[in-house]
Design an enzyme around this catalytic site. Structure first.
Site, mmCIF file in Angstrom:
data_model
loop_
_atom_site.group_PDB
_atom_site.id
_atom_site.type_symbol
_atom_site.label_atom_id
_atom_site.label_comp_id
_atom_site.label_asym_id
_atom_site.label_seq_id
_atom_site.Cartn_x
_atom_site.Cartn_y
_atom_site.Cartn_z
ATOM 1 N N SER A 216 1.009 -1.028 0.093
ATOM 2 C CA SER A 216 0.111 -0.018 0.246
ATOM 3 C C SER A 216 0.731 1.223 -0.062
ATOM 4 O O SER A 216 0.262 2.213 -0.600
ATOM 5 C CB SER A 216 -0.734 -0.101 1.406
ATOM 6 O OG SER A 216 -0.129 -0.175 2.427
ATOM 7 N N HIS B 257 -0.132 4.195 4.286
ATOM 8 C CA HIS B 257 -0.850 4.793 3.186
ATOM 9 C C HIS B 257 -0.725 6.209 3.042
ATOM 10 O O HIS B 257 -0.251 6.839 1.942
ATOM 11 C CB HIS B 257 -2.474 4.915 3.502
ATOM 12 C CG HIS B 257 -2.942 3.468 3.212
ATOM 13 N ND1 HIS B 257 -4.280 3.088 3.258
ATOM 14 C CD2 HIS B 257 -2.183 1.977 3.515
ATOM 15 C CE1 HIS B 257 -4.498 1.829 3.399
ATOM 16 N NE2 HIS B 257 -3.413 1.136 3.273
#
Length: 604
Positions: A317, A371
């Site tokens: 991610s 993220h």
């Protein structure tokens, strides 16, 4: 999406098929409006309707204008067709209108009829098909200026202008024609630019994106073969990001974790996003720049996660959010890298992607720090121009085509850029290789071998896995030793000794009763699978109990009531280690306990 363990595009296009003797569908003519038309603007009701429509709002463009009718576009999807009323051809007109509406495709249709009386409006109403997927609106302007409409609310501003039905001067009429021609020419130029751009980037193969996706899927398959894609021992041994291990010097985990995934849904979603975003960005930036963008985003995501993470995490991610950040900045600051026609769609896609993934970042067991760290790095690299410097811009003359409006089919990369990209690729692969070799996850299923181990801190010896690392637990109230890592090492255990006098039978009975009461219902998120059970271990009264957690792990706990102390052995059996660690392992260890009188002189 990066999964965290606490240690415990554009839509599909609509197509149509035609066969038999069906007629071709109605489409907008691709030509620009003629500079001169044989329509007297001061006396023609059609001309006044066209003029009122075009001047009502900025997104209305005149596509084609002839004495027999006019075609306008409203925005990007709606087609507006104006037709003049002809009493002598009334029945033919009705059939013509019905055919147009039945064959039209490609967005909403507004059908306008100018002239005639209520009879003309009746024919217009009857021409509407009863069943159609196309949104159809109808407008009629009678000879006396009476305005009637049905389901034409999508062009409300045009309706407002039609109520006044202004009469343009010759100068105003020519200005409208010229402005429409100019707008149409710009639209055609923008369309040609977008088509050329698409053909150009499609000629480039996103080799890096495909390679990364292939490696991620191969590593996922290896996880499955070695014992489970959601098994903590397997993931940690294969290189999951664990702050405590990174602090111990295993820095390769910052990048090796980006190749690992927890579960089929996790790897499927991340691989899909990688291919979707990566293929486009790699074609725009080139493979070497894309490698830098992805690799640095992965590293940034892991570094931020390392600073805030509690437990361990896996997933690509960080790199994927780097692509999301890069896509967003590129959409709102294209700097000549995207054609004008694609920018609005790219901006909408960027906002939708960021919104959906931002929402997902706050779900349980998702490493949002990875993220945000990766997204910030990807956006910063594009914003600062570090991975776009030297790229050809749209409109720049190309060596192979001096008048080409699009970029060259090849993306230039100097020696320094190639070296940086190659170093990034090598670093990613080397970190993964070190993690796999050092973790030796393939040994997890081997049956453990126990050997007698003296624990002077606790004053006894017992059987433990051979070569396991022993770490004293600092505490003033209890004595304890951790044998290995419960999340990684097969046969790891926590050994605790609570000093006290349990020689009195009454005190012993009270302690056992209180202990069994405290063992139920068990830790949060677990269920009892066995016990609490009274038994005898190492020749003294004992109690055993087993819990199972949602991830399949089983915690086995055994207590022995020795006259000198209460001894506790705590172990965890992971599904991937079922062959290595037998059931009843905690009781087996405790049953091997032997007290060591006096100082053994052993220093471990």
């Amino acid at each position: 999406m990066r999964d965290q363990n606490n240690g415990k595009s554009s839509g599909p296009s609509r197509g149509s098929s035609q066969g038999g003797n069906t007629k071709p569908r109605f489409r907008r003519p691709p030509t620009t409006p003629p500079a001169k038309v044989d329509l007297p603007p001061n006396s023609s009701l059609l001309a006044r309707a066209v003029y009122a429509s075009v001047t009502s709002q900025e997104n209305v463009r005149l596509v084609d204008l002839q004495p027999q009718g006019a075609v306008l576009s409203v925005g990007k999807k709606t087609t507006f067709l104006w037709l003049p009323w002809n009493e002598q051809r009334a029945q033919d007109l009705a059939a013509h209108l019905e055919a147009i509406m039945e064959r039209h495709s490609g967005g909403p249709l507004i059908l306008g009829l100018v002239g005639g009386s209520s009879h003309a409006r009746e024919l217009l109403e009857k021409a509407r098909p009863e069943k159609t997927k196309t949104k159809i609106g109808q407008i009629h302007i009678a000879d006396d200026g009476t305005l009637w409409n049905r389901d034409a609310g999508a062009v409300r501003k045009i309706l407002d202008q039609l109520r006044s039905l202004p009469t343009p001067s010759q100068e105003d009429w020519r200005g409208m024609i010229e402005e429409s021609a100019k707008g149409r020419a710009e639209a055609l130029e923008s369309h040609a630019e977008a088509v050329g751009f698409s053909k150009s980037i499609q000629a480039r193969r996103p080799i890096v994106t495909w390679s990364l996706a292939a490696i991620i899927l191969a590593v996922f398959g290896l996880e499955f073969l070695l014992g489970g894609t959601q098994s903590a021992p397997v993931l940690l041994r294969m290189g999951a990001l664990s702050p405590e291990h990174v602090r111990d010097g295993e820095v390769w985990r910052l990048l090796s974790c980006t190749f690992l995934h927890s579960g089929l849904l996790h790897v499927g979603f991340n691989t899909y996003v990688l291919v979707l975003l990566g293929a486009f960005l790699e074609r725009v930036l080139g493979s070497w720049r894309f490698l830098l963008l992805y690799g640095l985003s992965c590293l940034a995501g892991s570094l931020v996660s390392f600073a805030f993470l509690d437990g361990f995490s896996v997933g690509a991610s960080g790199g994927l959010w780097g692509l999301l950040g890069a896509q967003a900045v590129l959409a709102y600051r294209p700097v000549g890298l995207l054609p004008r026609a694609m920018i609005p769609g790219a901006q909408r896609a960027a906002m939708i992607n960021l919104g959906l993934n931002l929402f997902a970042s706050f779900r349980p067991n998702v490493d949002m720090w990875a993220h945000f760290g990766g997204g910030a790095m990807g956006g910063a690299l594009i914003l600062a121009g570090l991975v776009t410097r030297g790229l050809p811009r749209l409109g720049d003359p190309q060596e192979n085509d001096p008048v080409s409006p699009v970029a060259s089919p090849t993306v230039p990369a100097g020696p320094g850029l190639k070296l940086a990209g190659a170093a990034t690729a090598a670093t990613l692969l080397i970190c993964l290789a070190i993690a796999l070799v050092s973790g030796q996850a393939w040994n997890l299923r081997n049956p453990i071998e126990l050997t007698r181990t003296v624990l002077p801190e606790l004053g006894f010896s017992l059987s433990l896995p051979e070569g396991i690392e022993l770490t004293p637990i600092p505490s003033d109230q209890i004595k304890g030793v951790t044998a290995g890592d419960l999340r990684i090492d097969p046969g790891a255990a926590i050994l605790l000794s609570f000093p006290g006098d349990l020689s009195d039978p009454a005190s012993l009975a009270n302690e056992r009763k209180a202990l069994q009461k405290n063992l139920v219902p068990g830790p949060t998120g677990s269920e009892i699978v066995a016990g609490p059970e009274d038994t005898t271990l190492a020749g003294v009264p004992a109690v055993t109990i087993s819990y199972r957690f949602e991830n399949g792990a089983e915690e086995e706990v055994a207590f022995a009531f020795h006259p000198q102390a209460l001894i506790k052995v705590d172990t965890v059996r992971w599904p991937a280690l079922a062959q290595a660690v037998p059931k009843g392992y905690a009781a087996r260890l405790l049953d091997s306990l032997v007290w060591v009188p006096g100082d053994t002189g052993v220093n471990r």
